[in-house]
Design an enzyme around this catalytic site. Structure first.
Site, PDB file in Angstrom:
ATOM      1  N   GLN A  76      29.208   0.947  11.097  1.00  0.00           N
ATOM      2  CA  GLN A  76      27.955   0.381  10.572  1.00  0.00           C
ATOM      3  C   GLN A  76      28.182  -1.079  10.142  1.00  0.00           C
ATOM      4  O   GLN A  76      27.555  -1.555   9.196  1.00  0.00           O
ATOM      5  CB  GLN A  76      27.446   1.205   9.382  1.00  0.00           C
ATOM      6  CG  GLN A  76      26.787   2.520   9.757  1.00  0.00           C
ATOM      7  CD  GLN A  76      25.400   2.325  10.382  1.00  0.00           C
ATOM      8  OE1 GLN A  76      24.804   1.258  10.323  1.00  0.00           O
ATOM      9  NE2 GLN A  76      24.890   3.383  11.002  1.00  0.00           N
ATOM     10  N   SER A  77      29.047  -1.781  10.837  1.00  0.00           N
ATOM     11  CA  SER A  77      29.482  -3.107  10.411  1.00  0.00           C
ATOM     12  C   SER A  77      28.353  -4.145  10.313  1.00  0.00           C
ATOM     13  O   SER A  77      27.643  -4.413  11.287  1.00  0.00           O
ATOM     14  CB  SER A  77      30.536  -3.612  11.397  1.00  0.00           C
ATOM     15  OG  SER A  77      30.750  -4.994  11.236  1.00  0.00           O
ATOM     16  N   ASN A  78      28.233  -4.758   9.134  1.00  0.00           N
ATOM     17  CA  ASN A  78      27.308  -5.881   8.960  1.00  0.00           C
ATOM     18  C   ASN A  78      27.820  -7.111   9.703  1.00  0.00           C
ATOM     19  O   ASN A  78      27.043  -7.911  10.214  1.00  0.00           O
ATOM     20  CB  ASN A  78      27.159  -6.231   7.477  1.00  0.00           C
ATOM     21  CG  ASN A  78      26.622  -5.071   6.679  1.00  0.00           C
ATOM     22  OD1 ASN A  78      25.546  -4.562   6.963  1.00  0.00           O
ATOM     23  ND2 ASN A  78      27.387  -4.619   5.689  1.00  0.00           N
ATOM     24  N   CYS A  80      29.492  -7.153  12.505  1.00  0.00           N
ATOM     25  CA  CYS A  80      29.151  -7.032  13.930  1.00  0.00           C
ATOM     26  C   CYS A  80      27.673  -7.357  14.148  1.00  0.00           C
ATOM     27  O   CYS A  80      27.313  -8.045  15.106  1.00  0.00           O
ATOM     28  CB  CYS A  80      29.476  -5.636  14.445  1.00  0.00           C
ATOM     29  SG  CYS A  80      31.262  -5.348  14.611  1.00  0.00           S
TER      30      CYS A  80
END
Ligand SMILES: *Cc1c(COP(=O)(O)O)cnc(C)c1O
Length: 336
Positions: A76-78, A80
């Site tokens: 759920q990377s911000n 990325c």
């Protein structure tokens, strides 16, 4: 420090607000005045701290002639999400390598940032096991693209290298300028400490300006004994780049008491912190970073770590788009 000499793209459109949080401060009851630096409102799809770092990293990529960005993060990377957003704006292709830090947590149908990866047009998503060598995995993607004639540029996880951390050295200067203009005398800054670029950058900026304002990091993934050397190493390298001078180990403070069972795993105090700030100030935190950091901050205030009347700045680094992947946990906590 003369940060103007470093190439950047100009993504910021001016300083982010410093907002007083009087209802939240009263709810905590420690007699302190809490302010929130709204980096969740930075430009870039859904906002957040990575915009400040990517401003410098993508400038470096373009100077080197890159046509493709490769980066990595959790499912759920911000980071990325924002790398995809700025790549789209720049006309660059963007490929992701995602680390499944919690086994079985990658779901291509998931909500939150995972949905936004698809919406923002990720060229490829490679999912690897937790604990994998992320740089090796990104190099493998780069080698494949080079054979196809592309010019890839790798941005490390969280854009946490001295180039990216320069964005947070600039943020420290921005905070000092804003508090000079408003006359606010800050006693401390509290922030989430993850891949360390934010923490290292702010620390280097404060020390480089001789501000005398302590910086308290709250860890989101590691215990103190692993996080402090990580932050210190990056701070030293960043200080060297920007000319900030010596960074003493004693200036690095990383509290590991609020991580819970691990990165991105729900804690009760995170649920309480996110809910309390939403219902007192109408500000949305996130479940993985700012929720846990705020939980730590709340606990420190309640335990009397800060003197009555202190002016304390919480750095809101963004991430609220991840809330929608955690709705069940929140709903359960409200009916408990
Ligand atoms: C990446 C991130 C952080 C942590 O910043 P680092 O520079 O990786 O330590 C904090 N909050 C949010 C919302 C993030 O996405």
């Amino acid at each position: 420090m003369n940060l103007a000499k470093f190439p950047r793209r100009g993504y910021l459109q001016g300083p982010t607000p410093i907002e007083a949080a009087p209802s939240f401060s009263r709810a905590l009851g420690g007699g302190v005045n809490i302010y929130i630096k709204r980096d969740d409102m930075l430009p870039g799809a859904a906002g957040g701290n990575k915009t400040r770092k990517l401003d410098f990293c993508i400038a470096d990529a373009l100077l080197l002639g890159a046509d493709t960005i490769i980066t990595c993060g959790a499912v759920q990377s911000n980071h990325c999400r924002l790398t995809l957003a700025w790549s789209a704006k720049e006309g660059l292709d963007c490929h992701l390598v995602l680390e499944e830090r919690v086994k079985g947590s990658y779901d291509p149908e998931a909500s939150g940032n995972n949905f936004l990866f698809q919406l923002l047009g990720a060229k490829s998503i490679t999912v690897v096991q937790g604990g994998s060598d992320m740089m090796a995995a990104m190099n493998a993607v780069a080698d494949k693209l080079k054979k196809e004639g592309r010019k890839p540029y790798i941005i490390p996880g969280g854009a946490s290298n001295p180039i990216g951390a320069t964005g947070y050295v600039a943020c420290a200067q921005e905070i000092l300028q804003q508090t000079f203009e408003s006359g606010l005398k800050l006693d401390a800054v509290v922030l989430p400490s993850g891949s360390a670029g934010t923490h290292a950058g702010i620390l280097v900026g404060m020390i480089g300006c001789n501000a005398g304002i302590p910086v308290y990091g709250i860890n989101v993934s590691r215990p103190r004994e692993l996080q402090e050397p990580l932050v210190h190493k990056l701070a030293v390298a960043t200080a060297e780049r920007v000319g900030a001078g010596n960074i003493p180990e004693s200036a690095v403070d990383c509290n590991g008491d609020y991580v819970g069972a691990g990165y991105s795993v729900v804690t009760d105090s995170m649920l309480e912190a996110v809910t309390l700030l939403a219902r007192t100030e109408g500000i949305l935190l996130d479940p993985v970073y700012t929720g846990k950091a705020m939980a730590g901050f709340i606990d420190m205030v309640r335990k009397g770590k800060f003197a009555k009347g202190s002016n304390l700045l919480f750095l809101h680094t963004g991430g609220s788009s991840v809330l929608y992947a955690y709705m069940e946990s929140f709903r359960k906590s409200w009916t408990a």
